[in-house]
Design a protein around this motif. Structure first.
Motif, PDB file in Angstrom:
ATOM      1  N   UNK A 127       3.786   6.876   2.244  1.00 41.53           N
ATOM      2  CA  UNK A 127       3.280   8.236   2.485  1.00 41.53           C
ATOM      3  C   UNK A 127       3.405   8.568   3.971  1.00 41.53           C
ATOM      4  N   UNK A 128       3.076   7.582   4.816  1.00 44.44           N
ATOM      5  CA  UNK A 128       3.206   7.783   6.264  1.00 44.44           C
ATOM      6  C   UNK A 128       4.667   8.083   6.603  1.00 44.44           C
ATOM      7  N   UNK A 129       5.585   7.362   5.962  1.00 47.55           N
ATOM      8  CA  UNK A 129       7.014   7.578   6.222  1.00 47.55           C
ATOM      9  C   UNK A 129       7.444   8.958   5.754  1.00 47.55           C
TER      10      UNK A 129
ATOM     11  N   UNK B 148       2.209  -8.251   6.397  1.00 50.52           N
ATOM     12  CA  UNK B 148       1.385  -8.669   7.528  1.00 50.52           C
ATOM     13  C   UNK B 148       1.224  -7.540   8.534  1.00 50.52           C
ATOM     14  N   UNK B 149      -0.004  -7.152   8.773  1.00 55.34           N
ATOM     15  CA  UNK B 149      -0.271  -6.212   9.860  1.00 55.34           C
ATOM     16  C   UNK B 149      -0.079  -4.755   9.517  1.00 55.34           C
ATOM     17  N   UNK B 150       0.401  -4.467   8.305  1.00 57.65           N
ATOM     18  CA  UNK B 150       0.630  -3.063   7.959  1.00 57.65           C
ATOM     19  C   UNK B 150      -0.685  -2.330   7.870  1.00 57.65           C
TER      20      UNK B 150
ATOM     21  N   UNK C  84      14.483   7.836   0.722  1.00 55.02           N
ATOM     22  CA  UNK C  84      14.758   7.273   2.047  1.00 55.02           C
ATOM     23  C   UNK C  84      13.600   6.371   2.486  1.00 55.02           C
TER      24      UNK C  84
ATOM     25  N   UNK D  90      14.094   2.675   3.526  1.00 51.69           N
ATOM     26  CA  UNK D  90      13.945   2.477   4.965  1.00 51.69           C
ATOM     27  C   UNK D  90      12.653   1.738   5.324  1.00 51.69           C
ATOM     28  N   UNK D  91      11.612   1.976   4.551  1.00 52.80           N
ATOM     29  CA  UNK D  91      10.310   1.406   4.918  1.00 52.80           C
ATOM     30  C   UNK D  91       9.801   0.391   3.890  1.00 52.80           C
TER      31      UNK D  91
ATOM     32  N   UNK E 257      10.719  11.207   6.132  1.00 54.44           N
ATOM     33  CA  UNK E 257      11.604  10.625   5.112  1.00 54.44           C
ATOM     34  C   UNK E 257      11.456  11.373   3.783  1.00 54.44           C
TER      35      UNK E 257
ATOM     36  N   UNK F 178      12.360  -2.990   3.303  1.00 51.58           N
ATOM     37  CA  UNK F 178      12.264  -4.049   4.314  1.00 51.58           C
ATOM     38  C   UNK F 178      10.943  -4.814   4.252  1.00 51.58           C
ATOM     39  N   UNK F 179       9.880  -4.096   3.921  1.00 44.22           N
ATOM     40  CA  UNK F 179       8.576  -4.759   3.822  1.00 44.22           C
ATOM     41  C   UNK F 179       8.561  -5.703   2.631  1.00 44.22           C
TER      42      UNK F 179
ATOM     43  N   UNK G  16       0.820  -1.212   0.000  1.00 48.38           N
ATOM     44  CA  UNK G  16       0.000   0.000   0.000  1.00 48.38           C
ATOM     45  C   UNK G  16       0.854   1.263   0.000  1.00 48.38           C
TER      46      UNK G  16
ATOM     47  N   UNK H 164       0.176   3.982   1.122  1.00 53.50           N
ATOM     48  CA  UNK H 164       0.047   4.773   2.353  1.00 53.50           C
ATOM     49  C   UNK H 164       1.215   4.520   3.310  1.00 53.50           C
ATOM     50  N   UNK H 165       1.861   3.347   3.247  1.00 53.32           N
ATOM     51  CA  UNK H 165       2.988   3.091   4.153  1.00 53.32           C
ATOM     52  C   UNK H 165       4.123   4.077   3.876  1.00 53.32           C
TER      53      UNK H 165
END
Lengths: 277, 369
Positions: free
Chosen positions: A171-173, A272-274, A182, A186-187, A178, A190-191, A166, A168-169
């Protein structure tokens, strides 16, 4: 009814069993051949389990044919080829997954098109190119060729993985502090590790097994890769089955180790869980 | 904490689709503004432009006194809570919340203090070591809120943060977010398509449709004085009843006529109507709670009453909804739960004509001043 379901179960086991033997047997045969002496390999009746185990074939490939060097060459070429194409694919795939721009569909189509061209067709022009770049007989030729060859695959494959994450992950960073790049490393990366691992393994194995370009571009002992070395065990009037088997066994070790390391990522879900699950 | 000014903001996507058109709004410091509207009305796009996640096609956006059109999201000093939580799956709850502070090089002790404080506000202290996948939907939403709180931003942005929760949790989180606003005393901009959330949480509501702002006002004013039939119908549940009618002037009295019914309009309401509308077709709007079936009302205001057939009776415990038909018009009435009306009955009902809404038939705009 109960009898029938039992019958189906047995049938399943039998079919899967046959399939398993069909898949495993060549590996088994290569493995035991590599431990057989030259006489035992050709003994009749066929020995499905060698009477005497010998390391003679392994000694031969390392002592006589410098297999250690070939192994290192293959490792370097494959790591650089897979790594380079992965990095380019990561950035390219990200752009294709996240941005809208003119000609995007055409780029994707071109990438797919390159995958449809048989490798043989470009051997001659590639040779000329490498020759002009003064890369013939150097490992650099294979690094460049493998990276270029695998960029489209990496890009298309990683684009698919990016699309499953997604937006949004990141975007949140980006709101958290970030920059886009980055946030990517960074986000998002790894996902996406399972996807990256899968892509890296696939490209690594492609480089590791590639034989035509390696034969074409490398003609000196010191820079041969494993497939070229294995090929040299097949001679005009004779095939050195023992050395060929031992070389094959050694050559599949890195792939097995890679899968061993990365399998936990392969099994885990991507995000998972994001987000809401 | 900061004031926000959106001046002539437009968003046009490549291909010419206009998502937000001439959006003008001033949001005061510490205000809780809710953007509400149906899907595709441009509310999320507006919020994303404030966040910096979407480019502003034209117009000016100020946070505090600073023009932020070209400032990247990380430098706008905002925090955002997403509909799908958008937690970082590879980090535990603590790291999820601390991430923004670490990037800003906040001292470790300060990070710990802020994360623990936010966790205690949200009641998630025991979850700090867990990964997002080991949390329930409600817990994930709290972590997402926590991630925003620890940053202590100037503006909180929330994009439908409760849509993915179940009904009970949604009501609970609704009050918690309202309490959070009280406690943090920060500017909140909240996007939702749920008019109940808008009514209960916002100090001001911005009702949007098709990229345009239709009305900006307090929840009570929007409910009582909707500017057009869209706002009137969108805010309120069940929605306002609309009936096509005609204003008639007879013997110095003004009536509204629809089907075979003629209802007297009280003096107080007439004063608010532009006389040019007398004799013209209009749209009558009446909220379900302003339709009465109690004997006391019917006896007291016989000139506001007429007959209607009961199609369905919905008993909700604390109230009862009657779905009625009168001529060609369908009506919904919210009545006393002790009403003993049965499906199929023809009953007498009365409109509280002092609560009447009237709209222009062509422009659909409110005509009561």
């Amino acid at each position: 009814m109960k009898k029938r379901s039992l019958l189906i179960k047995i049938l399943k086991v039998v079919v899967l069993g046959i399939f398993l033997v069909y898949t495993i047997f060549p590996f088994y045969w290569i493995l035991i051949t590599s431990f057989k002496s030259r006489q035992d390999i050709f003994t009749m009746p066929i020995q499905y389990w060698p009477k005497v185990f010998t390391l003679e074939n392994y000694r031969e490939i390392f002592e006589i044919s410098n297999f250690g060097r070939y192994f290192m060459n293959s490792l370097i070429v494959s790591m650089v080829g897979a790594g380079g194409s992965l990095l380019a694919g990561l950035l390219g795939g990200y752009v294709l997954a996240r941005f809208q721009f003119k000609g995007k569909t055409n780029i994707l189509f071109l990438y797919l098109l390159t995958q449809m061209v048989p490798g043989f067709l470009i051997l001659a022009p590639l040779y000329t190119l490498m020759s002009k770049l003064n890369l013939i007989n150097k490992l650099g030729s294979l690094m460049v060729a493998y990276t270029a060859m695998l960029i489209p695959y990496c890009t298309i494959s990683l684009r698919g993985f990016f699309q499953r994450i997604p937006e949004s992950i990141e975007e949140a960073a980006m709101i958290d502090g970030c920059s886009r790049l980055y946030a990517l490393f960074k986000v998002v990366t790894p996902v996406m590790l399972p996807g990256i691992a899968a892509t890296y393994i696939f490209t690594f194995v492609q480089c590791w097994n590639e034989v035509f370009q390696a034969i074409m571009f490398i003609d000196i002992e010191a820079n041969k890769t494993i497939p070229v070395a294995l090929n040299s065990f097949i001679m005009k009037y004779d095939i050195n089955w023992g050395a060929l088997s031992a070389g094959t066994v050694i050559s599949i070790i890195p792939t097995i180790i890679l899968f061993g390391f990365i399998q936990k990522y392969m099994a885990a879900g991507l995000t998972d869980g994001a987000i809401k699950g | 904490m900061a004031k926000l000014v959106l001046k002539n903001i437009n968003k046009v996507y490549p291909g010419g689709v206009k998502a937000v058109i001439d959006f003008n709004l001033e949001i005061e410091d510490k205000e809780f503004v809710v953007l509400v509207g149906p899907s595709g009305c441009g509310k999320s796009t507006t919020l994303r432009m404030v966040a910096g996640l979407e480019e502003i096609s034209s117009g000016e956006l100020y946070i505090g006194d600073r023009l932020v059109n070209d400032i990247s999201p990380k430098d706008r000093d905002i925090a955002m809570v997403f509909q799908n939580y958008a937690l970082y799956p590879h980090m535990n709850v603590y790291d999820n919340m601390a991430f923004g502070l670490k990037l800003r090089k906040t001292p470790k002790a300060e990070i710990e203090r802020r994360v623990k404080e936010a966790a205690s506000i949200l009641g998630i202290e025991s979850l700090l070591k867990r990964k997002p996948k080991a949390l329930s939907g409600g817990q994930r939403q709290r972590v997402a809120l926590g991630r925003a709180i620890v940053r202590e931003p100037k503006v909180f942005l929330m994009d439908e943060p409760l849509s993915n929760l179940d009904a009970k949790l949604r009501v609970q989180m609704r009050t918690e977010i309202a309490k959070l606003h009280e406690r943090l005393q920060t500017t909140f901009i909240y996007v939702t398509h749920d008019q109940t959330e808008a009514m209960t949480m916002g100090s001001r509501i911005v009702v949007m449709k098709d990229g345009y702002i239709h009305q900006v006002d307090t929840p009570q004013n929007i409910y009582d004085y909707p500017v057009n039939t869209f706002v009137a119908g969108f805010i309120g549940s069940p929605q306002m009843n609309f009936i096509d009618g005609k204003l008639l002037k007879e013997n110095d009295k003004i009536y509204i006529n629809f089907n075979d019914t003629k209802l007297l309009i009280p003096e107080g309401v007439i004063k608010k109507i532009d006389p040019a509308y007398f004799g013209r077709e209009v749209i009558l709007g009446i909220r379900p709670e302003d339709i009465h079936d109690e004997a006391a009302f019917l006896d007291y205001f016989p000139e506001y009453c007429f007959n209607a057939k009961v199609d369905v009776v919905e008993l909700l415990g604390s109230e009862t909804f009657l779905y009625l038909t009168s001529g060609e018009n369908s009506l919904t009435a919210r009545v006393d739960p002790r009403s003993n009306t049965r499906t199929g009955d023809t009953i007498k009902i009365g409109f509280d004509m002092n609560k009447l809404h009237l709209f222009d038939k062509i422009t659909t705009k409110r005509i009561l001043s």
